[in-house]
Write a protein that holds these residues in place. Structure first.
Motif: not given
Length: 556
Positions: A242-271
């Protein structure tokens, strides 16, 4: 006592701005070195503007793009543009609650309102035609028997999830795995026992192959953990789309990879450690969740190029509305109506639930099915990203060239202009005005007063200077051309500064010790006739004829 100066225009917050209309400055001269390849002539072999080299080496003229037709605005859009800008934005976002209502009714309510068994596979060790005929007569179409020669193989299939239960007629024993499917383990043995007692056989003995732990009594932990992973993965990619249309592929993928690691740590720690729904297997679940979130994020990111701000609709359809009923977490696929029973083979939810159960309880299929599904979604996302980026850029250039806008863009522009006018009106109501560098007070001539002129007898004025006029004589300016000594280059003078500012800087330079200052040297001359300081050249005619001193240091 000096009088306040009211002749200087207000809002002089910039050095080159004196409150009047801003003048356009002359264009800056080129500060870079000219080209050493012949000035402005293009280098040899370079294409000329308006031409394009052909495959044969010759240069041909580039065809001009045709003038686009003006955008046609429908009557409804013209009417919609007359509404309040904030109301337009709200109306253009109401599709989301409508989408939620339809999605919940068609997916959740339809799938769970009447779960009924159909073609539930039962492993039958040996043969028992009487039992098969009785089951088909009592419960037609609900259970499907598969003959096994080995009891060990039947047990393995029950643990793997391909068979609901296993029944051995020789020992009259039923084997189940509650950790894999709580509903199956609760309903199928009861149905078998009812049919067996109906044909004159004693109630069978039930043997548990994989019991559920005390912290997961109904076997729903895997389903809700899967849902948390899915929501986290698609929401990260949804906001990127929605908000990152002009971003490059590597920037988007970096956000997805880092965000996925953060979400994985948070969800498994809470559960796990926090809630206590899962005991152990923390590192393994973090890695599994990370891989799934990245795969989901890549798929949603690829879709976002094609659907834009409506990415929430396909993302929730694929990874929430269809994945949740088809996952087998709440009810097995043998209890779900079509198409949810078939979707169990392709949705991410079923593979995620199976991987979680296999890791925690040792039941369900191996990791191979989940890893293959994960790779398929990630690969599909990469392909969509590659082609979607090119398609999005062509669509964006076409919109810029043709000047076409959407209703949402028009509503955003109107709302931005409305908020700017509202802000200016609110500032004006409180005696403020908006400038390029901030918000400045607007002082009226009737109640304007210089607070620095007021003070007490001990501390003087508020700026630390005496409020009394000093007996300093006239301070004439000695220009560089009239000096007898070595001529010094005058320093730069700030544009718009008055004569009093230059006099104060010169007096300071002289008092320090006569060093080389940035302005002309000055020398004090004792007052003879008691006259005042010379009139400022930049003062108005009214002030020159008034005869009153202006400013705190006018008599120095």
């Amino acid at each position: 006592m000096s009088t306040p100066r009211n002749d200087v225009p207000r809002n002089n917050d910039l050095p080159d701005r004196d409150g009047g209309p801003r003048q356009n400055s002359a264009p800056k001269q080129r500060a870079t070195r000219p080209s050493t390849r012949g000035g402005s002539r293009p280098r040899r072999g370079a294409p000329v503007a308006g031409t394009r080299p052909s495959r044969t080496g010759s240069t041909g003229r580039v065809r001009q793009a045709p003038v686009p037709e003006p955008q046609r605005i429908s009557r409804y859009r013209r009417w919609f543009g007359t509404l309040h800008p904030s109301l337009q934005l709200i109306g253009l976002q109401l599709w989301m609650p409508l989408f939620f209502i339809v999605g919940f009714c068609l997916c959740y309510v339809f799938a769970f309102h009447a779960p009924h068994p159909h073609d539930v596979p039962i492993a039958l060790v040996g043969s028992d035609p009487t039992l098969v005929a009785a089951m088909q007569k009592a419960l037609p179409g609900e259970y499907l028997f598969h003959t096994y020669d080995s009891l060990a193989q039947a047990k393995r299939d029950v643990l793997a999830g391909t068979m609901a239960v296993a029944y051995d007629p020789s020992t009259n024993e039923v084997f189940k795995a509650t950790a894999h499917q709580f509903q199956v383990a609760s309903l199928v043995p009861v149905a078998l026992s009812t049919v067996l007692t109906g044909i004159g056989v004693a109630a069978p003995t039930v043997t548990e192959l994989a019991p559920l732990p005390a912290w997961d009594e109904y076997g729903t932990v895997a389903m809700y953990v899967m849902l948390a992973w899915c929501i986290g993965g698609y929401m990260v990619a949804m906001f990127i789309g929605i908000m990152g249309g002009p971003l490059r592929h590597r920037t988007r993928m970096a956000v997805i990879v880092v965000g996925g690691l953060v979400i994985s740590l948070i969800t498994n720690t809470l559960a796990g450690p926090v809630v206590g729904a899962i005991h152990g297997h923390w590192i393994e679940l973090v890695l599994i969740a990370w891989g799934w979130i990245v795969a989901i994020g890549l798929a949603v990111n690829g879709l976002s190029y094609f659907v834009g701000r409506f990415i929430a609709a396909p993302a929730m359809i694929c990874f929430v509305f269809l994945s949740m009923p088809s996952s087998g977490g709440a009810y097995p696929k043998w209890f779900m109506p079509e198409p949810f029973a078939w979707l169990n083979n392709v949705v991410v939810g079923s593979s995620m639930v199976d991987m979680i159960k296999h890791q925690i309880y040792g039941v369900g299929p191996s990791y191979s099915r989940g890893l293959i599904t994960m790779a398929c979604y990630a690969g599909a996302g990469l392909v969509l990203m590659y082609f979607g980026k090119m398609w999005w850029e062509r669509r964006r250039i076409r919109a810029i060239v043709t000047g076409r806008t959407t209703m949402f863009q028009d509503a955003q522009t109107a709302n931005r202009e409305f908020l700017g006018k509202q802000r200016d009106a609110e500032l004006e109501r409180h005696g403020l005005t908006s400038t390029e560098t901030g918000t400045l007070s607007v002082l009226r001539d009737s109640d304007w007063e210089d607070d620095r002129a007021n003070g007490d007898v001990f501390m003087g004025g508020r700026d630390g200077l005496e409020t009394e006029t000093t007996p300093t004589g006239r301070i004439p300016v000695v220009r560089g051309a009239d000096r007898t000594g070595p001529v010094q280059r005058p320093g730069p003078t700030r544009p718009g500064s008055g004569a009093s500012r230059s006099l104060r800087s010169d007096v300071t330079a002289e008092a320090v010790g006569g060093g080389a200052g940035t302005g002309p040297r000055t020398r004090p001359v004792p007052r003879v006739d008691g006259s005042r300081a010379p009139v400022r050249s930049d003062a108005s005619g009214r002030d020159a004829d008034d005869g009153r001193p202006h400013g705190r240091h006018a008599d120095r």
